[in-house]
Design a protein around this motif. Structure first.
Motif, PDB file in Angstrom:
ATOM      1  N   UNK A  27       0.831  -1.212   0.000  1.00  0.00           N
ATOM      2  CA  UNK A  27       0.000   0.000   0.000  1.00  0.00           C
ATOM      3  C   UNK A  27       0.864   1.260   0.000  1.00  0.00           C
ATOM      4  N   UNK A  28       1.891   1.292   0.835  1.00  0.00           N
ATOM      5  CA  UNK A  28       2.747   2.479   0.876  1.00  0.00           C
ATOM      6  C   UNK A  28       3.488   2.663  -0.450  1.00  0.00           C
ATOM      7  N   UNK A  29       3.874   1.569  -1.088  1.00  0.00           N
ATOM      8  CA  UNK A  29       4.544   1.653  -2.390  1.00  0.00           C
ATOM      9  C   UNK A  29       3.600   2.209  -3.448  1.00  0.00           C
ATOM     10  N   UNK A  30       2.342   1.794  -3.416  1.00  0.00           N
ATOM     11  CA  UNK A  30       1.362   2.311  -4.368  1.00  0.00           C
ATOM     12  C   UNK A  30       1.239   3.827  -4.241  1.00  0.00           C
ATOM     13  N   UNK A  35       2.895   9.362  -6.462  1.00  0.00           N
ATOM     14  CA  UNK A  35       3.414  10.687  -6.158  1.00  0.00           C
ATOM     15  C   UNK A  35       2.864  11.290  -4.882  1.00  0.00           C
ATOM     16  N   UNK A  36       2.283  10.452  -4.044  1.00  0.00           N
ATOM     17  CA  UNK A  36       1.718  10.917  -2.781  1.00  0.00           C
ATOM     18  C   UNK A  36       2.792  10.864  -1.702  1.00  0.00           C
ATOM     19  N   UNK A  93      -7.467   8.106  -7.483  1.00  0.00           N
ATOM     20  CA  UNK A  93      -6.853   9.373  -7.898  1.00  0.00           C
ATOM     21  C   UNK A  93      -7.774  10.560  -7.599  1.00  0.00           C
ATOM     22  N   UNK A  94      -9.060  10.511  -7.988  1.00  0.00           N
ATOM     23  CA  UNK A  94      -9.938  11.636  -7.649  1.00  0.00           C
ATOM     24  C   UNK A  94     -10.050  11.878  -6.146  1.00  0.00           C
TER      25      UNK A  94
END
Length: 104
Positions: A27-30, A35-36, A93-94
């Protein structure tokens, strides 16, 4: 629970994690790949990690383990399954944009 809520509301994306959890890493990699700049609290490395883990467990109706727990815009969104479902469905993304976590 107050500490968890306070930490969860301090940034656009907050992830409660465990350093040895492979799903937490996924999850953290995603989020990183998107770009978060998420704030990650690894409960096994936090001084009050056990208390926060118990609070998350209560908040999440006893789900064990309670990590990863992803908060976006200060509200609990879900764990790995929910985040991946949102991402694959085009809804992550939204949600990140509306929380101010990404701008593009």
């Amino acid at each position: 629970m107050d500490k968890v809520n306070r930490l969860a509301s301090q940034r656009a994306v907050v992830i409660f994690s465990n350093s040895s959890c492979c799903m937490c890493h996924t999850v953290t990699s995603l989020f990183s790949d998107l770009g978060v700049n998420a704030t990650i609290h690894e409960l096994d490395r936090e001084p009050q990690g056990k208390e926060m883990e118990k609070a998350l467990g209560k908040m999440l109706s006893g789900r064990n383990p309670p990590v990863p727990a992803v908060f976006i815009g200060g509200r609990f969104v879900g764990s790995t399954e929910k985040i991946m479902t949102l991402h694959l469905g085009g809804d992550l993304i939204p949600l990140l944009k509306s929380a101010g976590a990404i701008w593009l």
